[in-house]
Design a protein around this motif. Structure first.
Motif, PDB file in Angstrom:
ATOM      1  N   SER A   1     -25.444  16.736   2.440  1.00 12.75           N
ATOM      2  CA  SER A   1     -26.781  16.894   1.857  1.00 12.75           C
ATOM      3  C   SER A   1     -27.572  15.622   2.156  1.00 12.75           C
ATOM      4  CB  SER A   1     -26.688  17.090   0.346  1.00 12.75           C
ATOM      5  OG  SER A   1     -26.201  15.897  -0.278  1.00 12.75           O
TER       6      SER A   1
ATOM      7  N   ASP B   1     -28.892  13.566   0.079  1.00 17.00           N
ATOM      8  CA  ASP B   1     -28.454  12.490  -0.812  1.00 17.00           C
ATOM      9  C   ASP B   1     -27.121  11.895  -0.354  1.00 17.00           C
ATOM     10  OD1 ASP B   1     -30.663  12.617  -2.435  1.00 17.00           O
ATOM     11  OD2 ASP B   1     -29.742  13.944  -3.905  1.00 17.00           O
TER      12      ASP B   1
ATOM     13  N   LYS C   1     -28.178  24.763   8.967  1.00 18.31           N
ATOM     14  CA  LYS C   1     -27.969  25.962   8.152  1.00 18.31           C
ATOM     15  C   LYS C   1     -27.125  27.013   8.861  1.00 18.31           C
ATOM     16  CE  LYS C   1     -30.506  24.605   4.627  1.00 18.31           C
ATOM     17  NZ  LYS C   1     -29.903  24.297   3.310  1.00 18.31           N
TER      18      LYS C   1
ATOM     19  N   ALA D   1     -21.571  24.060   2.123  1.00 21.66           N
ATOM     20  CA  ALA D   1     -22.221  22.786   1.811  1.00 21.66           C
ATOM     21  C   ALA D   1     -23.734  23.013   1.743  1.00 21.66           C
ATOM     22  CB  ALA D   1     -21.879  21.748   2.879  1.00 21.66           C
ATOM     23  N   ALA D   2     -24.463  22.046   1.188  1.00 14.30           N
ATOM     24  CA  ALA D   2     -25.924  22.186   1.107  1.00 14.30           C
ATOM     25  C   ALA D   2     -26.534  22.257   2.502  1.00 14.30           C
ATOM     26  CB  ALA D   2     -26.512  21.004   0.329  1.00 14.30           C
ATOM     27  N   ASN D   3     -26.044  21.392   3.411  1.00 20.78           N
ATOM     28  CA  ASN D   3     -26.492  21.356   4.799  1.00 20.78           C
ATOM     29  C   ASN D   3     -27.980  21.027   4.918  1.00 20.78           C
ATOM     30  OD1 ASN D   3     -23.922  21.818   5.966  1.00 20.78           O
ATOM     31  ND2 ASN D   3     -24.089  23.981   5.460  1.00 20.78           N
ATOM     32  N   PHE D   4     -28.500  21.080   6.154  1.00 20.22           N
ATOM     33  CA  PHE D   4     -29.837  20.576   6.442  1.00 20.22           C
ATOM     34  C   PHE D   4     -30.677  21.626   7.156  1.00 20.22           C
ATOM     35  CE2 PHE D   4     -27.241  16.941   5.768  1.00 20.22           C
ATOM     36  CZ  PHE D   4     -28.060  15.866   5.422  1.00 20.22           C
TER      37      PHE D   4
ATOM     38  N   GLU E   1     -35.187  18.844   7.821  1.00 24.11           N
ATOM     39  CA  GLU E   1     -34.301  17.839   7.222  1.00 24.11           C
ATOM     40  C   GLU E   1     -33.428  17.176   8.276  1.00 24.11           C
ATOM     41  OE1 GLU E   1     -33.684  19.602   2.694  1.00 24.11           O
ATOM     42  OE2 GLU E   1     -32.475  20.397   4.343  1.00 24.11           O
TER      43      GLU E   1
ATOM     44  N   ARG F   1     -17.874  17.027   3.433  1.00 24.93           N
ATOM     45  CA  ARG F   1     -19.253  17.523   3.478  1.00 24.93           C
ATOM     46  C   ARG F   1     -19.600  18.404   2.279  1.00 24.93           C
ATOM     47  NH1 ARG F   1     -21.121  20.552   8.157  1.00 24.93           N
ATOM     48  NH2 ARG F   1     -19.009  20.832   8.941  1.00 24.93           N
TER      49      ARG F   1
ATOM     50  N   THR G   1     -19.601  15.155  -3.463  1.00 23.14           N
ATOM     51  CA  THR G   1     -20.814  14.580  -4.029  1.00 23.14           C
ATOM     52  C   THR G   1     -21.246  13.318  -3.283  1.00 23.14           C
ATOM     53  OG1 THR G   1     -19.609  13.154  -5.552  1.00 23.14           O
ATOM     54  CG2 THR G   1     -20.110  15.401  -6.304  1.00 23.14           C
TER      55      THR G   1
END
Length: 783
Positions: A12, A14, A32, A40-43, A47, A247, A250
């Motif tokens: 992510s 962060d 994505k 994972a949140a990924n980009f 981003e 990945r 946190t």
């Protein structure tokens, strides 16, 4: 001694900041799509662009994962994505699929390529294959022993390829890229980044059908890798990079772990004594742990590799209750680990029960120094274990890393002016951006100089700040504020890309397709016994693939090499190929190139899901096996694409048998019971009572088989119409009678003499655990 690059995960934005602020040399992250961590949140693409700018601002490299298996229909989108990644200046991409590798070399020839651990490269032959196909770095399989990595490093140096190894974080139970367990259970494929982690689920171990007692139910759940104490030895290997897994973890985890490894590598680089500090090891454990292992690299293999009692974060053991002060609601704890501190999260455990709470008061220290009195829930009894599940001190360290000031922000000196045609212009160095419409005469209220300057000084979440602004506009004209805002955004985008490397990109060209020629497929049988091979031959099998140790002289046999051949096993394994072999089947990257003078066949371990990968392996193999994760529609598309090539290889589809869903270096019987005879029939039973047969091979590797047999008897006609050359029955571990009956059934259907529906009923009678069409009808889930 080589100080390797420290490579950190960034699941992510962060987490990316945490990695950079903590001192990583490089980060790996995913978009994505087409990355092996879809949960994972990924980009997003925007981003990703900002991530490259941000990381490069601090001198940190960015590697992007494009490491899922690709289908033919994916290729146009992947081509567009690769061009985008090259254009924004990523430092490398990670790939699993050799078809994607081929595509990347065509359209983004200057973009560095890294072979993902999903490619399962585990010996020097794989390194040479990677080098020949334009790969500049290989992420080795995590199962390799130290001496093998050292030998492979020598070969990699000769080939001009860098090596990367994992040093910290979660470990896959099976060889990465060779695991279909999640795929067959729920359709969520690890090869598509959607693994549901069945290795973290509970199982019952069976021997000859009887339950075997085990020290916990999580028999496939590895501890977490931690090679921090062994960094000096790792530096002696000559690897180019050490990698932290995470990945899906946190930002705090990323910051703590990266910081620990950064400080250690800097100490070694400075020639100072590297001391493994207890406080650092505790920080690593508090960041996340399932218990730590030194992994296969340093010899953990059986009981010390698996944490069968708990599949998730376990905290850190602190001590046990040695006394009670019931009147005050306190207990005395004999400390054997870290000392609890105010603010820590604690849990008492005994007999499967847990009582958790936060420690709000400082514990009382007894004079002898190894016992502490702390408050506790009323149900805590003597002998209860005390675990620290949340460490306030570690959290404060993580917060300090994440709060690092962004002192490296990039200054911009910009000029705002109006050109001869009246268009508002913003420039800085070589970057110049103009509005598409000219400024207009102000009928009422003009746009003031101050308004324009205020807009141009806004840099949002970008790494830039405006240091100096020169205004060459008198404030008497009009332009909609939305146009000025768009101008600022476009200017910042252009400024961000100004420092990217100049790379060649080429357009994607469709290879086209052709209607495959319908053929009568031959029936191929896999067996692991001499008597099975003879039974297959006598029943009319067109090809027999034999995975065994004895030579068979009087039959045309294709000898199957083990799916995994570690570097120290290569000489003996390849020397055993008999001169009488009609062919050799390989499952490993680069293995075919080691075999001279004998026809080669590519097995299912090559993960062929598109025509490009089929052609790549087809250069050395006359026949290739298509991935069992393909649907019927995807097989048809692949065959149409493949038919457009000159001299394509023959294609194989496994239509019957127990699919091998895992191969692992961990021996399940030995982990549970100690090293013992493998003559018993072993299996795993899950909570839904599905039974997965387990077999061990001569190298003591474990193979886990699907609970149901693949059965595509009803679809043989469609496979023939698609141009598939070979239909295979995997009869390893099965009796000669099974082989004879299955061979006769499929031979009849292939030749058009049998009724598939009627013969399917016969298959049900002899199949193991029932039958399934596998992924043929629906394929696999990606998200």
């Amino acid at each position: 001694m080589v100080i390797p690059e420290l490579l950190s995960p960034a699941g992510s934005p962060d987490a990316l900041k945490a990695a950079v602020y903590a001192g990583s040399d490089a980060v790996y992250l995913g978009g994505k799509l087409f990355g092996a961590r879809q949960y994972a949140a990924n980009f997003s693409n925007d981003e990703l662009k900002n991530a490259v700018i941000f990381a490069h601002q601090y001198g940190v490299k960015v590697y992007v994962t494009v490491n899922t298996l690709a289908y033919d229909d994916d290729m146009p989108a992947i081509a567009e994505y690769l061009r985008f990644l090259s254009d924004i200046g990523v430092d490398a991409i990670l790939v699993q699929d050799v078809g994607v590798l081929s595509l990347a070399r065509e359209i983004v020839p200057d973009l560095p390529l890294h072979a993902s651990t999903q490619m399962t490269i585990h010996n020097a032959a794989g390194i040479r294959f990677a080098a020949e196909h334009g790969v500049s770095r290989v992420v080795l399989a995590r199962e390799l022993p130290f001496d093998d990595v050292k030998k492979i490093a020598e070969a990699a140096n000769e080939a001009g390829v860098e090596l990367e190894i994992f040093v910290h974080g979660a470990i896959c139970y099976a060889y990465s890229g060779q695991c279909l367990f999640s795929s067959v259970i729920g359709g969520r494929s690890g090869n598509q980044g959607a693994c549901a982690q069945p290795c973290r689920k509970p199982y019952t171990l069976l021997a000859d059908g009887e339950t075997v007692p085990t020290q916990g139910d999580y028999l496939l759940s590895p501890r977490d890798l931690c090679l921090y104490p062994y960094l000096e030895e790792i530096c002696s290997l000559g690897v180019a990079a050490v990698k932290i897994e995470g990945r899906m973890k946190t930002p705090e985890y990323v910051g703590i772990v990266t910081d620990a490894y950064r400080r250690a590598l800097d100490t070694i680089a400075a020639g100072e004594e590297f001391v493994v500090e207890n406080e650092t090891m505790e920080d690593l454990a508090f960041a996340f742990n399932r218990g730590f292992t030194k992994g296969y690299l340093f010899g953990d293999k059986w009981g010390t590799f698996i944490n069968a009692k708990k599949p998730d974060n376990r905290g850190v053991f602190a001590g046990y209750v040695s006394g009670l002060d019931e009147s005050r609601g306190k207990v005395i704890v004999k400390i054997e680990g870290p000392v609890p501190d105010t603010g820590d999260g604690l849990v008492f455990k005994i007999a499967g029960r847990e009582s958790g709470f936060a420690l709000n008061k400082e514990p009382y220290i007894f004079p002898e120094g190894d016992a502490y009195k702390i408050p506790a829930p009323a149900d805590v009894v003597l002998g209860s274990e005390l675990w620290i599940t949340r460490r306030m001190k570690t959290e404060r360290k993580a917060a300090a890393i994440l709060a690092k000031p962004s002192s490296g922000r990039i200054p911009l000196d910009i000029t705002v002016s109006v050109d001869k045609s009246g268009r508002l212009t913003v420039s800085s160095g070589s970057v110049e951006v103009k509005t598409e419409m000219p400024m207009l005469e102000a009928l009422n209220k003009p746009v003031s100089k101050e308004s324009v300057e205020t807009q141009m000084r806004k840099t949002g979440g970008t790494p830039f700040y405006v240091r100096n602004l020169s205004m060459k506009y008198d404030g008497t004209m009009f332009l909609p504020m939305s146009v000025i805002t768009d101008l600022r955004r476009r200017f910042l985008d252009e400024a961000a890309l100004a420092g990217k490397p100049a790379r060649t990109t080429r357009p994607y060209q469709e290879k086209g397709s052709a209607v495959p020629e319908r053929i009568v497929p031959i029936v191929q049988v896999y067996t692991d016994s001499v008597i099975g091979a003879k039974a297959a031959h006598s029943a009319g099998a067109g090809q027999v693939v034999y995975e065994g140790v004895e030579e068979i002289y009087d039959l045309p046999i294709i000898y199957k090499l083990p799916r995994i051949v570690l570097e120290h096993e290569v000489p003996e394994t390849f020397s055993k190929i008999p001169a009488s072999a009609a062919g050799v089947m390989v499952d490993g990257v680069g293995a075919a190139e080691l075999i001279k003078g004998i026809p080669k066949y590519g097995g299912s371990g090559l993960n062929i899901t598109n025509a490009r990968s089929a052609m790549t392996y087809g250069k050395s193999c006359r026949q290739v096996c298509l991935s069992p994760e393909l649907s019927g529609k995807q097989i048809r598309t692949l065959m149409e694409q493949l038919s457009a090539y000159a001299h394509p290889p023959k294609t194989e589809v496994i239509v019957q048998g127990s699919l091998e869903v895992m191969i692992t270096e961990n021996c399940i019987p030995a982990t549970a019971q100690g090293c013992r005879s493998c003559s018993q029939s072993w299996a795993l039973k899950d909570k839904t009572n599905r039974i997965f047969r387990v077999r061990t091979d001569p190298q003591c590797r474990t193979h886990i088989l699907n609970s149901s047999e693949t059965c595509l008897i009803e679809y043989v006609g469609k496979l023939a119409a698609a141009g598939v050359s070979v239909i295979s029955i995997d009869a390893r571990g099965r009796s000669p009678e099974y082989i004879r009956r299955m061979t006769a059934i499929y031979s009849a259907v292939a030749s058009g003499d049998g009724d598939p529906k009627e013969l399917k009923e016969q298959i049900k009678d002899i199949a193991s655990g029932g039958i399934t069409a596998g992924h043929y009808l629906r394929g696999v889930v990606r998200e």
